[in-house]
Design a protein around this motif. Structure first.
Motif, PDB file in Angstrom:
ATOM      1  N   ASP A  22       0.828  -1.212   0.000  1.00 52.10           N
ATOM      2  CA  ASP A  22       0.000   0.000   0.000  1.00 52.10           C
ATOM      3  C   ASP A  22       0.861   1.261   0.000  1.00 52.10           C
ATOM      4  O   ASP A  22       0.534   2.252  -0.659  1.00 52.10           O
ATOM      5  N   ILE A  23       1.953   1.229   0.745  1.00 51.70           N
ATOM      6  CA  ILE A  23       2.853   2.375   0.778  1.00 51.70           C
ATOM      7  C   ILE A  23       3.517   2.569  -0.587  1.00 51.70           C
ATOM      8  O   ILE A  23       3.654   3.704  -1.076  1.00 51.70           O
ATOM      9  N   LEU A  24       3.913   1.471  -1.211  1.00 52.33           N
ATOM     10  CA  LEU A  24       4.503   1.571  -2.551  1.00 52.33           C
ATOM     11  C   LEU A  24       3.498   2.134  -3.542  1.00 52.33           C
ATOM     12  O   LEU A  24       3.838   2.967  -4.396  1.00 52.33           O
ATOM     13  N   ALA A  25       2.239   1.690  -3.416  1.00 48.10           N
ATOM     14  CA  ALA A  25       1.201   2.193  -4.324  1.00 48.10           C
ATOM     15  C   ALA A  25       0.996   3.694  -4.156  1.00 48.10           C
ATOM     16  O   ALA A  25       0.794   4.425  -5.133  1.00 48.10           O
ATOM     17  N   LEU A  26       1.079   4.206  -2.927  1.00 48.28           N
ATOM     18  CA  LEU A  26       0.891   5.633  -2.685  1.00 48.28           C
ATOM     19  C   LEU A  26       2.134   6.449  -3.040  1.00 48.28           C
ATOM     20  O   LEU A  26       2.042   7.657  -3.267  1.00 48.28           O
ATOM     21  N   THR A  27       3.289   5.786  -3.087  1.00 50.26           N
ATOM     22  CA  THR A  27       4.503   6.471  -3.514  1.00 50.26           C
ATOM     23  C   THR A  27       4.407   6.905  -4.971  1.00 50.26           C
ATOM     24  O   THR A  27       4.977   7.932  -5.362  1.00 50.26           O
ATOM     25  N   VAL A  28       3.662   6.143  -5.759  1.00 53.52           N
ATOM     26  CA  VAL A  28       3.542   6.444  -7.190  1.00 53.52           C
ATOM     27  C   VAL A  28       2.882   7.804  -7.417  1.00 53.52           C
ATOM     28  O   VAL A  28       3.463   8.666  -8.097  1.00 53.52           O
ATOM     29  N   PRO A  29       1.693   8.075  -6.879  1.00 54.11           N
ATOM     30  CA  PRO A  29       1.132   9.422  -7.080  1.00 54.11           C
ATOM     31  C   PRO A  29       1.928  10.506  -6.367  1.00 54.11           C
ATOM     32  O   PRO A  29       2.013  11.637  -6.856  1.00 54.11           O
ATOM     33  N   HIS A  30       2.524  10.175  -5.220  1.00 57.73           N
ATOM     34  CA  HIS A  30       3.269  11.198  -4.472  1.00 57.73           C
ATOM     35  C   HIS A  30       4.397  11.769  -5.315  1.00 57.73           C
ATOM     36  O   HIS A  30       4.589  12.993  -5.360  1.00 57.73           O
ATOM     37  N   PHE A  31       5.128  10.919  -6.020  1.00 59.98           N
ATOM     38  CA  PHE A  31       6.267  11.419  -6.783  1.00 59.98           C
ATOM     39  C   PHE A  31       5.899  11.876  -8.187  1.00 59.98           C
ATOM     40  O   PHE A  31       6.739  12.439  -8.889  1.00 59.98           O
ATOM     41  N   HIS A  32       4.663  11.656  -8.589  1.00 60.62           N
ATOM     42  CA  HIS A  32       4.182  12.307  -9.801  1.00 60.62           C
ATOM     43  C   HIS A  32       3.719  13.728  -9.515  1.00 60.62           C
ATOM     44  O   HIS A  32       3.858  14.609 -10.363  1.00 60.62           O
ATOM     45  N   PHE A  33       3.173  13.943  -8.316  1.00 66.02           N
ATOM     46  CA  PHE A  33       2.595  15.245  -8.012  1.00 66.02           C
ATOM     47  C   PHE A  33       3.480  16.062  -7.070  1.00 66.02           C
ATOM     48  O   PHE A  33       3.884  17.171  -7.415  1.00 66.02           O
TER      49      PHE A  33
END
Length: 303
Positions: free
Chosen positions: A119-130
């Motif tokens: 879940d943390i890895l999944a949320l890292t994806v939008p975090h580093f796009h935005f």
């Protein structure tokens, strides 16, 4: 939460990144921006597939494109003379998608990279796009426009330093502890609030186009609220006080940053850049604004 995060990530990969690349350098990154959806589409599809080999392979194609983009960052650093805050900000923007894509590949493979929950890895994806790509890019645009102006230039330069620094500290906090992540959230929030303030007080009033002003105002207001939520969550994680859940954060902080900040900001800056390129377009009230538009169209001008 998964479906909402997937929608946010898809927006980041297919629209935000190529739009941002055009703002970084409309000449050198034009071809990359045009071809980017071809690399992002397989990754967007992978989000909706079950974890496994097909989803991982599709995400890996996107990761290769992001790594190629990140490889261009050192070249731009070497060309930059001097190494100013906007250059640091744009370098952060170019590198951030590679972090996001690496997390995406691991999450799609079901691999707990560095021991992190999926879940943390999944949320890292939008975090580093935005937070990584878009926030750093907008901070760089604001600094490029206002950095030489007396009074506001110092704040603009500090914002352009703080956003990359905060993003890096948040990433390091993943490996250290919640207090280190809180420090990163404080630095990042301070930088983004400075961007919001400068956008509201300096960039927004300088344009004569009503739609652009609305987009800039919306991005500034939303940014204040979404970063307050991020700060609340980070404080709660570090201290144990009640704070929003990850699901609630995705529905508020995540969606607000994607639509209210990133999308509105990039649309506004594209309109400013388009106005600067249009012969006979209505000019802003003063020379400073015309310069701002021209600089927004060429964030990086090194040969």
């Amino acid at each position: 939460m998964t479906a909402l995060v997937n929608v946010i990530v898809t927006l980041g990969m297919l629209h935000v990144l190529p739009a941002g690349l055009r703002l970084i350098d409309p000449d050198r990154f034009l071809r990359t921006a045009r071809l980017w959806p071809l690399a992002a589409a397989p990754a967007a599809l992978s989000l909706w597939l079950p974890r496994g080999t097909p989803a991982t392979a599709l995400a890996a194609l996107y990761a290769l494109a992001c790594l190629a983009l990140a490889a261009r960052a050192p070249v731009r650093l070497l060309r930059a003379r001097p190494l100013d805050p906007p250059t640091i900000a744009v370098t952060t923007a170019l590198v951030s998608p590679a972090v996001a894509a690496t997390a995406l590949v691991a999450e799609r493979a079901g691999y707990r990279l560095f021991g992190f929950d999926l879940d943390i890895l999944a949320l890292t994806v939008p975090h580093f796009h935005f937070a990584g790509f878009t926030a750093a890019l907008v901070a760089g645009l604001v600094c490029r426009t206002l950095g030489g102006r007396a009074g506001t230039g110092g704040l603009a330069r500090r914002a352009a330093y703080s956003v990359p620094a905060g993003t890096l500290l948040v990433l390091l906090g993943y490996f250290v502890d919640d207090w280190a992540e809180l420090l990163g959230a404080v630095v990042l929030t301070g930088g983004m609030w400075a961007v919001a303030l400068l956008t509201w007080r300096e960039i927004r009033p300088a344009t004569g186009d009503r739609t652009t002003r609305i987009l800039l105002a919306s991005s500034a207001v939303v940014l204040v609220a979404t970063m307050l939520l991020a700060l609340w969550w980070a404080v709660g994680e570090a201290t144990g006080i009640p704070h929003p859940t990850l699901t609630w954060m995705a529905a508020t902080h995540g969606l607000g940053n994607a639509l209210g900040f990133a999308l509105c900001s990039l649309l506004a800056w594209r309109r400013l850049a388009a106005d600067a390129r249009t012969p006979g377009a209505p000019t802003a009230p003063d020379r400073t604004t015309t310069t701002a538009r021209t600089r927004a169209d060429r964030l990086e001008t090194s040969p």
